[in-house]
Design a protein around this motif. Sequence first.
Motif, PDB file in Angstrom:
ATOM      1  N   SER A 122       0.836  -1.211   0.000  1.00 40.46           N
ATOM      2  CA  SER A 122       0.000   0.000   0.000  1.00 40.46           C
ATOM      3  C   SER A 122       0.868   1.256   0.000  1.00 40.46           C
ATOM      4  O   SER A 122       0.617   2.209  -0.743  1.00 40.46           O
ATOM      5  CB  SER A 122      -0.892   0.028   1.243  1.00 40.46           C
ATOM      6  OG  SER A 122      -1.832  -1.001   1.184  1.00 40.46           O
ATOM      7  N   ARG A 180       1.523   4.209  -3.080  1.00 43.99           N
ATOM      8  CA  ARG A 180       1.272   5.624  -2.746  1.00 43.99           C
ATOM      9  C   ARG A 180       2.536   6.458  -2.877  1.00 43.99           C
ATOM     10  O   ARG A 180       2.470   7.623  -3.295  1.00 43.99           O
ATOM     11  CB  ARG A 180       0.669   5.717  -1.339  1.00 43.99           C
ATOM     12  CG  ARG A 180      -0.801   5.237  -1.300  1.00 43.99           C
ATOM     13  CD  ARG A 180      -1.240   4.946   0.118  1.00 43.99           C
ATOM     14  NE  ARG A 180      -2.662   4.627   0.239  1.00 43.99           N
ATOM     15  CZ  ARG A 180      -3.217   3.443  -0.038  1.00 43.99           C
ATOM     16  NH1 ARG A 180      -2.483   2.442  -0.496  1.00 43.99           N
ATOM     17  NH2 ARG A 180      -4.522   3.245   0.124  1.00 43.99           N
ATOM     18  N   THR A 224      -5.595  -1.805  -6.355  1.00 43.55           N
ATOM     19  CA  THR A 224      -5.104  -0.576  -5.737  1.00 43.55           C
ATOM     20  C   THR A 224      -4.483   0.321  -6.802  1.00 43.55           C
ATOM     21  O   THR A 224      -4.750   1.532  -6.844  1.00 43.55           O
ATOM     22  CB  THR A 224      -4.046  -0.900  -4.656  1.00 43.55           C
ATOM     23  OG1 THR A 224      -4.593  -1.869  -3.766  1.00 43.55           O
ATOM     24  CG2 THR A 224      -3.651   0.332  -3.888  1.00 43.55           C
ATOM     25  N   ARG A 251     -17.426   1.374  -8.053  1.00 39.46           N
ATOM     26  CA  ARG A 251     -17.193   1.951  -6.726  1.00 39.46           C
ATOM     27  C   ARG A 251     -16.276   3.173  -6.778  1.00 39.46           C
ATOM     28  O   ARG A 251     -16.309   3.998  -5.877  1.00 39.46           O
ATOM     29  CB  ARG A 251     -16.659   0.878  -5.770  1.00 39.46           C
ATOM     30  CG  ARG A 251     -15.420   0.165  -6.273  1.00 39.46           C
ATOM     31  CD  ARG A 251     -14.870  -0.847  -5.283  1.00 39.46           C
ATOM     32  NE  ARG A 251     -15.812  -1.857  -4.887  1.00 39.46           N
ATOM     33  CZ  ARG A 251     -15.729  -2.579  -3.775  1.00 39.46           C
ATOM     34  NH1 ARG A 251     -14.720  -2.406  -2.944  1.00 39.46           N
ATOM     35  NH2 ARG A 251     -16.626  -3.470  -3.482  1.00 39.46           N
ATOM     36  N   ALA A 304     -16.548  -0.416   3.202  1.00 33.99           N
ATOM     37  CA  ALA A 304     -15.281  -0.133   3.886  1.00 33.99           C
ATOM     38  C   ALA A 304     -14.147  -0.372   2.901  1.00 33.99           C
ATOM     39  O   ALA A 304     -13.681  -1.485   2.728  1.00 33.99           O
ATOM     40  CB  ALA A 304     -15.127  -1.039   5.104  1.00 33.99           C
ATOM     41  N   SER A 305     -13.723   0.682   2.196  1.00 25.10           N
ATOM     42  CA  SER A 305     -12.679   0.519   1.189  1.00 25.10           C
ATOM     43  C   SER A 305     -11.706   1.692   1.199  1.00 25.10           C
ATOM     44  O   SER A 305     -12.072   2.824   0.889  1.00 25.10           O
ATOM     45  CB  SER A 305     -13.300   0.376  -0.204  1.00 25.10           C
ATOM     46  OG  SER A 305     -12.280   0.464  -1.184  1.00 25.10           O
ATOM     47  N   ALA A 306     -10.443   1.385   1.545  1.00 23.61           N
ATOM     48  CA  ALA A 306      -9.400   2.419   1.508  1.00 23.61           C
ATOM     49  C   ALA A 306      -9.107   2.829   0.074  1.00 23.61           C
ATOM     50  O   ALA A 306      -8.667   3.953  -0.176  1.00 23.61           O
ATOM     51  CB  ALA A 306      -8.136   1.893   2.165  1.00 23.61           C
ATOM     52  N   GLN A 307      -9.355   1.925  -0.855  1.00 21.25           N
ATOM     53  CA  GLN A 307      -9.106   2.274  -2.257  1.00 21.25           C
ATOM     54  C   GLN A 307     -10.084   3.347  -2.718  1.00 21.25           C
ATOM     55  O   GLN A 307      -9.699   4.313  -3.384  1.00 21.25           O
ATOM     56  CB  GLN A 307      -9.234   1.031  -3.140  1.00 21.25           C
ATOM     57  CG  GLN A 307      -8.156  -0.005  -2.852  1.00 21.25           C
ATOM     58  CD  GLN A 307      -8.278  -1.240  -3.714  1.00 21.25           C
ATOM     59  OE1 GLN A 307      -9.189  -1.357  -4.537  1.00 21.25           O
ATOM     60  NE2 GLN A 307      -7.368  -2.180  -3.530  1.00 21.25           N
ATOM     61  N   ARG A 347      -7.605   1.372   6.284  1.00 27.15           N
ATOM     62  CA  ARG A 347      -6.181   1.756   6.365  1.00 27.15           C
ATOM     63  C   ARG A 347      -6.014   3.230   6.012  1.00 27.15           C
ATOM     64  O   ARG A 347      -6.670   3.732   5.082  1.00 27.15           O
ATOM     65  CB  ARG A 347      -5.318   0.847   5.492  1.00 27.15           C
ATOM     66  CG  ARG A 347      -5.553   0.937   4.024  1.00 27.15           C
ATOM     67  CD  ARG A 347      -4.787  -0.135   3.276  1.00 27.15           C
ATOM     68  NE  ARG A 347      -5.335  -1.453   3.573  1.00 27.15           N
ATOM     69  CZ  ARG A 347      -4.746  -2.602   3.291  1.00 27.15           C
ATOM     70  NH1 ARG A 347      -3.584  -2.625   2.691  1.00 27.15           N
ATOM     71  NH2 ARG A 347      -5.324  -3.751   3.591  1.00 27.15           N
ATOM     72  N   ILE A 372      -8.137  -7.235   6.114  1.00 33.83           N
ATOM     73  CA  ILE A 372      -8.957  -7.692   4.988  1.00 33.83           C
ATOM     74  C   ILE A 372      -8.194  -8.642   4.056  1.00 33.83           C
ATOM     75  O   ILE A 372      -8.779  -9.566   3.507  1.00 33.83           O
ATOM     76  CB  ILE A 372      -9.563  -6.476   4.222  1.00 33.83           C
ATOM     77  CG1 ILE A 372     -10.667  -6.930   3.281  1.00 33.83           C
ATOM     78  CG2 ILE A 372      -8.497  -5.647   3.510  1.00 33.83           C
ATOM     79  CD1 ILE A 372     -11.869  -7.514   3.948  1.00 33.83           C
ATOM     80  N   ASP A 373      -6.883  -8.446   3.896  1.00 34.93           N
ATOM     81  CA  ASP A 373      -6.124  -9.319   2.990  1.00 34.93           C
ATOM     82  C   ASP A 373      -5.623 -10.576   3.689  1.00 34.93           C
ATOM     83  O   ASP A 373      -4.985 -11.420   3.059  1.00 34.93           O
ATOM     84  CB  ASP A 373      -4.934  -8.554   2.398  1.00 34.93           C
ATOM     85  CG  ASP A 373      -5.395  -7.441   1.465  1.00 34.93           C
ATOM     86  OD1 ASP A 373      -6.490  -7.564   0.884  1.00 34.93           O
ATOM     87  OD2 ASP A 373      -4.668  -6.440   1.333  1.00 34.93           O
ATOM     88  N   GLU A 410     -16.446  -8.020   1.561  1.00 31.33           N
ATOM     89  CA  GLU A 410     -15.470  -7.481   0.600  1.00 31.33           C
ATOM     90  C   GLU A 410     -14.538  -8.565   0.031  1.00 31.33           C
ATOM     91  O   GLU A 410     -13.925  -8.361  -1.008  1.00 31.33           O
ATOM     92  CB  GLU A 410     -14.656  -6.353   1.242  1.00 31.33           C
ATOM     93  CG  GLU A 410     -15.402  -5.013   1.310  1.00 31.33           C
ATOM     94  CD  GLU A 410     -15.654  -4.407  -0.075  1.00 31.33           C
ATOM     95  OE1 GLU A 410     -14.684  -4.192  -0.806  1.00 31.33           O
ATOM     96  OE2 GLU A 410     -16.823  -4.170  -0.417  1.00 31.33           O
TER      97      GLU A 410
HETATM   98  C1  S3P Z   1      -5.572  -1.472  -0.245  1.00 30.14           C
HETATM   99  C2  S3P Z   1      -6.819  -1.555   0.263  1.00 30.14           C
HETATM  100  C3  S3P Z   1      -7.572  -2.807   0.416  1.00 30.14           C
HETATM  101  C4  S3P Z   1      -6.687  -4.052   0.249  1.00 30.14           C
HETATM  102  C5  S3P Z   1      -5.709  -3.901  -0.857  1.00 30.14           C
HETATM  103  C6  S3P Z   1      -4.831  -2.675  -0.655  1.00 30.14           C
HETATM  104  C7  S3P Z   1      -4.919  -0.155  -0.352  1.00 30.14           C
HETATM  105  O1  S3P Z   1      -8.601  -2.827  -0.543  1.00 30.14           O
HETATM  106  O2  S3P Z   1      -7.465  -5.198   0.040  1.00 30.14           O
HETATM  107  O3  S3P Z   1      -4.871  -5.042  -0.951  1.00 30.14           O
HETATM  108  O4  S3P Z   1      -3.686  -0.096  -0.528  1.00 30.14           O
HETATM  109  O5  S3P Z   1      -5.640   0.851  -0.241  1.00 30.14           O
HETATM  110  P1  S3P Z   1     -10.023  -2.123  -0.209  1.00 30.14           P
HETATM  111  O6  S3P Z   1      -9.721  -0.826   0.359  1.00 30.14           O
HETATM  112  O7  S3P Z   1     -10.781  -2.017  -1.486  1.00 30.14           O
HETATM  113  O8  S3P Z   1     -10.656  -3.073   0.771  1.00 30.14           O
END
Ligand code: S3P
Length: 446
Positions: A30, A34, A103, A134, A174-177, A202, A326-327, A350
């Motif tokens: 991640s 970024r 991601t 999404r 719930a998605s950090a992406q 995250r 989540i992973d 998810e």
């Molecule tokens: C990630 C967010 C997660 C995770 C992915 C990496 C990120 O996905 O499963 O491997 O770096 O923001 P989601 O936010 O869609 O759950």
Amino acid sequence: MTHISAHPTPLISRKASALKGRIKVPGDKSMSHRSLMFGAIATGQTRISGLLEAEDVVNTAKAMAALGAKTTKLPSGEWLVDGVGIGGLKSPAGDLDFGNSGTGVRLAMGLMASTKLSARCVGDASLSGRPMGRVTNPLSQFGTTFEASEGNKLPLIIHGAETARPITYTLPMASAQVKSAVLLAGINTAGVTTVIEPVPTRDHTEKMLKGFGARLSVEVKDGARHISIEGKHELTAQNLAVPGDPSSAAFPMVAALIVPGSDIIIENIMLNPTRTGLITTLIEMGGHITIENRRDAGGEEVGDLHVKHSQLRGIRVPPERAPSMIDEYPILSVAAAFAEGTTRMEGLEELRVKESDRLAAVEAGLQANGVSTNSGRDWLEVTGGGAPGGGKVVTHMDHRIAMSFLVMGLASRIHTSIDDSAFIATSFPGFTDLLNGLGARIAPTP
Ligand code: S3P
């Protein structure tokens, strides 16, 4: 559509004796994505050490270069990114290929959404089956337009908005992406963009953007995080050190817990609390995991994980913990197979839309190896007591399914094999050699 690589590499994992040693795992995925993306839109040259050089991240580096932000790998192993400034990205000459990475593509869409450019985004068969609505839904509210394939999938063409409008967006999942895509679109949008996050995910985007000098604030109201970014302020290039990936450390960690006599140390692992749900869970299950040498490294807490073989107990893993691990459910399910009693995991909706339908893939892999399971739309129960093994696992182009079942083979009564290990390279190059260096017995299928 094929769900195996062009040259599948099956592997077999045999019962091992005690795993011993001290290892490092590659940099956090991640943070690596970024680092490259934020460096690309900053002013000046960003320098990154510890970057994860796996296929997913290399595809992001190539995409940033194609958008005009040169990326260079130095002989020292560090990476440089020549930032173009906010609004400085240009239409690429060819397709942006994100390979297997959700991601990569979803954050890059956010990065491009408020800059006048057009780009066609593509990915492999796994990524082309995953939902993009999404991100296209909130990004459309900025004025960005998309030409997507049937069902809001890849390949898709993004046309960035010339003059984007700021939005306030409540995350429906719930998605950090998704959170990150909206915040990144906000950077080149005049005014304040706000993401409301009812369930915390995250927070690397928030922390790292602040480090780059973004005007970003977080307020908690009625239990929800309100993350606001003021657009049109330049970011400043940074020197970054990426710590070890807790999601990669998860594999040797569980291997050591389930193989009798094991005692290992995994060094320099990032311990951001939005990522440590698996460690919490395994400790609750009775795992001997201690964190040594805790320290701060560039804004993140890191430490060395000392893990010893343990008799685990089945527990209920609460749904609110899901975003912080989540992973890690595939590898937790393997640990659960060796626990006493049943482990019940909830809040897994998810998992259905990851690199594969991970709930289905894990369940099929466990059952193929003689482990009893039960499941519903968003939950999974694994009956412990050990795994007979002997099954061949279908990995569905999913690195974490491949690595999880190779770990399972190390403690199964007979071996476990997987149909294809090629996708391990998307996140964890050197996985097999690293585990074999500890005493694992993973080899090509005879
Ligand atoms: C990630 C967010 C997660 C995770 C992915 C990496 C990120 O996905 O499963 O491997 O770096 O923001 P989601 O936010 O869609 O759950």
